[in-house]
Design a protein around this motif. Structure first.
Motif, short mmCIF file in Angstrom:
data_model
loop_
_atom_site.label_atom_id
_atom_site.label_comp_id
_atom_site.label_asym_id
_atom_site.label_seq_id
_atom_site.Cartn_x
_atom_site.Cartn_y
_atom_site.Cartn_z
N MET A 1 0.84 -1.19 0.00
CA MET A 1 0.00 0.00 0.00
C MET A 1 0.88 1.25 0.00
O MET A 1 2.08 1.19 0.28
CB MET A 1 -0.91 0.02 1.23
N LYS A 2 0.27 2.38 -0.32
CA LYS A 2 0.99 3.64 -0.36
C LYS A 2 0.67 4.40 0.93
O LYS A 2 -0.47 4.74 1.20
CB LYS A 2 0.57 4.46 -1.58
N LEU A 3 1.72 4.67 1.71
CA LEU A 3 1.57 5.34 3.00
C LEU A 3 2.26 6.70 2.97
O LEU A 3 3.41 6.82 2.54
CB LEU A 3 2.19 4.48 4.10
N PHE A 4 1.57 7.73 3.42
CA PHE A 4 2.16 9.05 3.60
C PHE A 4 2.28 9.34 5.09
O PHE A 4 1.32 9.11 5.83
CB PHE A 4 1.30 10.14 2.95
N ILE A 5 3.45 9.82 5.52
CA ILE A 5 3.63 10.25 6.91
C ILE A 5 3.71 11.77 6.92
O ILE A 5 4.59 12.36 6.27
CB ILE A 5 4.88 9.63 7.54
N ILE A 6 2.79 12.41 7.62
CA ILE A 6 2.69 13.86 7.67
C ILE A 6 3.46 14.38 8.89
O ILE A 6 3.17 13.98 10.02
CB ILE A 6 1.22 14.32 7.75
N VAL A 7 4.42 15.28 8.65
CA VAL A 7 5.24 15.80 9.74
C VAL A 7 5.17 17.33 9.75
O VAL A 7 5.84 17.99 8.94
CB VAL A 7 6.71 15.37 9.60
N PRO A 8 4.34 17.94 10.61
CA PRO A 8 4.30 19.40 10.71
C PRO A 8 5.57 19.92 11.37
O PRO A 8 6.03 19.37 12.37
CB PRO A 8 3.07 19.66 11.59
N CYS A 9 6.15 20.97 10.79
CA CYS A 9 7.42 21.49 11.31
C CYS A 9 7.34 22.99 11.54
O CYS A 9 6.96 23.73 10.63
CB CYS A 9 8.55 21.21 10.30
N TYR A 10 7.73 23.42 12.72
CA TYR A 10 7.85 24.84 13.01
C TYR A 10 9.08 25.07 13.88
O TYR A 10 9.13 24.61 15.02
CB TYR A 10 6.59 25.37 13.72
N ASN A 11 10.07 25.70 13.31
CA ASN A 11 11.33 25.97 14.01
C ASN A 11 11.93 24.70 14.62
O ASN A 11 12.23 24.63 15.81
CB ASN A 11 11.12 27.03 15.10
N GLU A 12 12.11 23.70 13.78
CA GLU A 12 12.61 22.40 14.25
C GLU A 12 13.99 22.10 13.68
O GLU A 12 14.34 20.95 13.42
CB GLU A 12 11.64 21.29 13.84
#
Length: 320
Positions: A1-12
């Protein structure tokens, strides 16, 4: 299957490279085990970072085709960043998992998320086993928040942050929600699709510091309470009735004393009444104002976020 991992980034900038390295290793493990295919992605959502996070994300994208980057035109907040990742993934994957950039949430729980997805769950909530890594104040306020949300009738999952899996069907349904005041922990349970829970341990942050300040946590809590319940307004009404009843009793007692010639100085009573009623009025006005303010922002129909550019080898988009 096709998996997307969402990673929100703010000043990281302190931790993003190490976090992506660990996520890529997890991807490679899943690929070797035949769980995900080559089209899977790690989607980094740069929420208008003021440090070098945006540049680092772009460099990581150039080095590895499994990485995609969404760059906001400004800072729209953590919830908007997660939502943008979901919107981007909806038509491009079978399911998506959101996780914080510091990877305090155990990435090995991803395997459990996928197992539940294969069993038929469109939504899999990541729920932390304990809050032992939190300070006393954060632990206390978080506990109070979930209890208050329950009292007000919200379907929020206790001790669940934004570590979750959504199927493509759930992601597409989420796109129908257009409100500007985003509180995903309250919105997603309303989707109604089959769901399950996976428990995980929270690790200590290895670099940098949390970007969820007290002010941001208070704003998130206010959004959660006022976006999914009008119970506070009901409680204000009931409190008003109670104060009215007490006032009538005080008036009757005062009149009786006056008829019988009892001298009533009343200074203390008057002062306390003024302070009490003044406080209640200010609280009531504040809560009602919160709802009016939300209607004000929603009526403007402003976008939930604005994208400056998207970096993805499968689709090149500069503006959206």
């Amino acid at each position: 299957m096709k998996l997307f991992i969402i990673v929100p980034c703010y000043n990281e900038q302190e931790c993003i490279e190490d976090s992506v390295s660990k996520l890529l290793a997890k991807y490679e493990e899943l690929r070797r085990n035949g769980v995900v295919d080559e089209g899977s992605r790690i989607v980094l959502v740069n929420d208008g970072s003021r440090d070098a996070t945006g540049a680092i994300c772009s460099e990581l994208y150039k080095k590895d085709e499994r990485i995609a980057c969404i760059h906001f035109a400004g800072n729209f907040g953590h919830q908007a960043a997660v939502l943008a990742g979901y919107h981007y993934a909806a038509d491009r994957c079978d399911c998506a998992i959101s996780i914080d950039a510091d990877l305090q949430q155990d990435i090995d729980a991803i395997d459990l998320f996928i197992e539940e997805y294969k069993k038929g769950s469109d939504i899999v909530y990541g729920v932390r086993n304990s809050r032992k890594t939190d300070g006393f104040f954060k632990k206390l306020t978080a506990t109070l928040f979930y209890k208050i949300m329950k009292i007000f009738g919200s379907t929020t999952i206790a001790n669940h942050a934004d570590y979750r899996l959504l199927s493509s069907r759930a992601l597409k349904a989420l796109r129908e929600y257009k409100e500007v005041n985003i509180f995903l922990r309250g919105i997603i349970p309303t989707l109604g699709f089959p769901s399950s829970i996976v428990h995980f341990d929270v690790k200590e942050r290895t670099a940098g510091k949390s970007k969820y300040t007290l002010k941001k946590m208070m704003t998130l809590a206010a959004n959660g309470i006022t976006s999914f319940s009008i119970s506070p307004i009901h409680y204000i009404f009931y409190l008003g009735l109670f104060v009215l009843a007490v006032s009538i009793i005080v008036i009757i007692v005062t009149l009786i004393d006056w008829i019988h010639g009892v001298n009533v100085s009343g200074y203390t009573t008057i002062v306390l009444s003024i302070w009490l009623l003044g406080a209640l009025q200010l609280i009531a006005i504040g809560i009602i104002g919160e709802y009016i303010g939300k209607n004000y922002f929603e009526s403007k129909h402003r976008p939930q976020y604005l994208i400056e550019k998207i970096e993805d080898r499968s689709v090149m988009v500069t503006k959206e």
